[in-house]
Write a protein that holds these residues in place. Structure first.
Motif, PDB file in Angstrom:
ATOM      1  N   GLU A 113     -19.585  79.057  91.263  1.00 45.50           N
ATOM      2  CA  GLU A 113     -20.362  77.866  91.605  1.00 45.50           C
ATOM      3  C   GLU A 113     -20.972  78.065  92.992  1.00 45.50           C
ATOM      4  O   GLU A 113     -20.323  78.609  93.898  1.00 45.50           O
ATOM      5  N   LEU A 114     -22.190  77.594  93.149  1.00 43.80           N
ATOM      6  CA  LEU A 114     -22.882  77.700  94.433  1.00 43.80           C
ATOM      7  C   LEU A 114     -22.855  76.350  95.125  1.00 43.80           C
ATOM      8  O   LEU A 114     -23.202  75.318  94.537  1.00 43.80           O
ATOM      9  N   GLU A 115     -22.424  76.381  96.387  1.00 38.47           N
ATOM     10  CA  GLU A 115     -22.176  75.147  97.141  1.00 38.47           C
ATOM     11  C   GLU A 115     -22.926  75.234  98.468  1.00 38.47           C
ATOM     12  O   GLU A 115     -23.086  76.333  99.018  1.00 38.47           O
ATOM     13  N   ILE A 116     -23.367  74.107  98.976  1.00 36.57           N
ATOM     14  CA  ILE A 116     -24.068  74.112 100.263  1.00 36.57           C
ATOM     15  C   ILE A 116     -23.484  73.016 101.147  1.00 36.57           C
ATOM     16  O   ILE A 116     -23.133  71.937 100.666  1.00 36.57           O
ATOM     17  N   ASP A 117     -23.394  73.321 102.440  1.00 41.88           N
ATOM     18  CA  ASP A 117     -22.625  72.485 103.371  1.00 41.88           C
ATOM     19  C   ASP A 117     -23.349  72.385 104.709  1.00 41.88           C
ATOM     20  O   ASP A 117     -23.547  73.398 105.387  1.00 41.88           O
ATOM     21  N   GLY A 118     -23.749  71.167 105.055  1.00 45.08           N
ATOM     22  CA  GLY A 118     -24.325  70.933 106.380  1.00 45.08           C
ATOM     23  C   GLY A 118     -25.697  70.304 106.301  1.00 45.08           C
ATOM     24  O   GLY A 118     -26.623  70.855 105.707  1.00 45.08           O
ATOM     25  N   GLY A 119     -25.801  69.108 106.861  1.00 47.99           N
ATOM     26  CA  GLY A 119     -27.094  68.437 106.916  1.00 47.99           C
ATOM     27  C   GLY A 119     -27.592  67.939 105.575  1.00 47.99           C
ATOM     28  O   GLY A 119     -28.792  67.707 105.401  1.00 47.99           O
ATOM     29  N   ILE A 120     -26.675  67.771 104.625  1.00 54.12           N
ATOM     30  CA  ILE A 120     -27.090  67.275 103.302  1.00 54.12           C
ATOM     31  C   ILE A 120     -27.097  65.745 103.302  1.00 54.12           C
ATOM     32  O   ILE A 120     -26.128  65.105 103.690  1.00 54.12           O
ATOM     33  N   GLY A 121     -28.206  65.200 102.846  1.00 58.34           N
ATOM     34  CA  GLY A 121     -28.372  63.752 102.692  1.00 58.34           C
ATOM     35  C   GLY A 121     -29.449  63.527 101.661  1.00 58.34           C
ATOM     36  O   GLY A 121     -29.899  64.487 101.012  1.00 58.34           O
ATOM     37  N   VAL A 122     -29.920  62.299 101.513  1.00 60.23           N
ATOM     38  CA  VAL A 122     -30.938  62.046 100.480  1.00 60.23           C
ATOM     39  C   VAL A 122     -32.217  62.842 100.737  1.00 60.23           C
ATOM     40  O   VAL A 122     -32.913  63.224  99.802  1.00 60.23           O
ATOM     41  N   GLU A 123     -32.496  63.151 101.995  1.00 60.54           N
ATOM     42  CA  GLU A 123     -33.756  63.857 102.309  1.00 60.54           C
ATOM     43  C   GLU A 123     -33.682  65.335 101.943  1.00 60.54           C
ATOM     44  O   GLU A 123     -34.714  65.954 101.670  1.00 60.54           O
ATOM     45  N   THR A 124     -32.501  65.922 102.003  1.00 62.10           N
ATOM     46  CA  THR A 124     -32.372  67.372 101.805  1.00 62.10           C
ATOM     47  C   THR A 124     -31.751  67.730 100.454  1.00 62.10           C
ATOM     48  O   THR A 124     -31.820  68.888 100.028  1.00 62.10           O
ATOM     49  N   ALA A 125     -31.164  66.748  99.780  1.00 59.82           N
ATOM     50  CA  ALA A 125     -30.398  67.037  98.555  1.00 59.82           C
ATOM     51  C   ALA A 125     -31.270  67.642  97.461  1.00 59.82           C
ATOM     52  O   ALA A 125     -30.837  68.565  96.753  1.00 59.82           O
ATOM     53  N   SER A 126     -32.503  67.166  97.313  1.00 62.67           N
ATOM     54  CA  SER A 126     -33.297  67.652  96.187  1.00 62.67           C
ATOM     55  C   SER A 126     -33.707  69.110  96.420  1.00 62.67           C
ATOM     56  O   SER A 126     -33.730  69.908  95.479  1.00 62.67           O
ATOM     57  N   ALA A 127     -34.008  69.470  97.666  1.00 61.53           N
ATOM     58  CA  ALA A 127     -34.360  70.869  97.944  1.00 61.53           C
ATOM     59  C   ALA A 127     -33.152  71.776  97.691  1.00 61.53           C
ATOM     60  O   ALA A 127     -33.293  72.878  97.146  1.00 61.53           O
ATOM     61  N   ALA A 128     -31.973  71.312  98.069  1.00 60.13           N
ATOM     62  CA  ALA A 128     -30.762  72.111  97.848  1.00 60.13           C
ATOM     63  C   ALA A 128     -30.494  72.271  96.350  1.00 60.13           C
ATOM     64  O   ALA A 128     -30.146  73.359  95.880  1.00 60.13           O
ATOM     65  N   ALA A 129     -30.679  71.191  95.611  1.00 60.63           N
ATOM     66  CA  ALA A 129     -30.457  71.264  94.157  1.00 60.63           C
ATOM     67  C   ALA A 129     -31.512  72.148  93.506  1.00 60.63           C
ATOM     68  O   ALA A 129     -31.195  72.966  92.637  1.00 60.63           O
ATOM     69  N   ALA A 130     -32.758  72.021  93.950  1.00 64.01           N
ATOM     70  CA  ALA A 130     -33.837  72.831  93.365  1.00 64.01           C
ATOM     71  C   ALA A 130     -33.609  74.313  93.638  1.00 64.01           C
ATOM     72  O   ALA A 130     -33.966  75.170  92.826  1.00 64.01           O
ATOM     73  N   ALA A 131     -33.014  74.630  94.776  1.00 62.76           N
ATOM     74  CA  ALA A 131     -32.722  76.032  95.103  1.00 62.76           C
ATOM     75  C   ALA A 131     -31.543  76.561  94.296  1.00 62.76           C
ATOM     76  O   ALA A 131     -31.309  77.768  94.275  1.00 62.76           O
ATOM     77  N   GLY A 132     -30.799  75.651  93.673  1.00 56.79           N
ATOM     78  CA  GLY A 132     -29.763  76.132  92.766  1.00 56.79           C
ATOM     79  C   GLY A 132     -28.337  75.760  93.120  1.00 56.79           C
ATOM     80  O   GLY A 132     -27.397  76.332  92.566  1.00 56.79           O
TER      81      GLY A 132
END
Ligand code: DX5
Ligand code: ZN
Length: 218
Positions: free
Chosen positions: A167-186
């Protein structure tokens, strides 16, 4: 598609109550362990995890920002942690993977924003979670580093091509503004601390992040 609230931004004097407030929207809990050496901050250790274990059935994922994670693994496992994530910057992680497996812990590996993806690729089929730091580790509430998304999407392509289970996980500065870019990146798992526990209604904040990331899933 999971949300992992980071309790780093919760009120430490009321941890169990804070977890209860977010539990309905949490898929796992992210516990930031800092030793004052690997990062210039000092937080939580096995005794706190032991106390939390009695108060929640959520998966407890311990992000070990410490110089010597090897000396803590047994204690985290005994305390009831479900998984530990170690930093690749410390050197060959394989001996610690073996220890984690033997202790029944899920195996996580993480890399700092400036660390190349190539440093973790040799291990990608040996781990359960690959965590991309999108801030410099040590503190909550920092600004998201968007350059990390290139590494995340490159890892996503490799995972798909090789049909890997990680599973790929991302940590730091995630909120409603950044969540979609993080999800789109995978990203499969979004960690969020201040955006959730800085809110008056942590569960609603977590739900908003989930909806921003994966609109069709909610
Ligand atoms: C930073 C920690 C993060 C932190 C994220 O070193 O690893 O888990 O809690 O906090 P936010 O979501 O506020 O950036
Ligand atoms: Zn973390």
């Amino acid at each position: 598609m999971k949300i992992a609230p980071s309790i780093l931004s919760a009120d430490f004097s009321e941890l169990a109550a804070e977890i209860e407030r977010v539990a309905s929207e949490a898929d796992l809990l992210h516990i930031d362990v800092m030793d004052g050496h690997f990062v210039p901050n000092l937080t939580i250790g096995p005794p706190v995890v032991k106390s939390l274990r009695k108060r929640t059935e959520l998966h407890l994922d311990c992000h070990l920002m410490v110089d010597n994670p090897g000396v803590l693994l047994d204690d985290f496992a005994k305390a009831g942690a479900d998984g530990c994530t170690i930093h690749v910057e410390l050197g060959d992680p394989r001996p610690l993977f073996e220890r984690m497996r033997a202790l029944g812990l899920a195996v996580g590996l993480t890399l700092n924003p400036e660390t190349p993806l190539a440093d973790v690729l040799p291990y990608i089929d040996e781990i359960d979670v690959l965590l991309f730091m999108s801030v410099h580790p040590g503190f909550g509430g920092q600004a998201f580093i968007p350059e990390v998304l290139d590494k995340l999407s490159a890892a996503r392509r490799i995972v798909e091509q090789r049909h890997l289970a990680v599973e790929l996980e991302i940590d730091g500065g995630i909120g409603v503004e950044t969540a979609s870019a993080a999800a789109a990146a995978g990203a499969d798992i979004l960690v969020a601390g201040s955006a959730i526990f800085g809110s008056d209604d942590p569960a609603a904040a977590a739900r908003r992040i989930r909806e921003a990331a994966w609109p069709t899933s909610s």
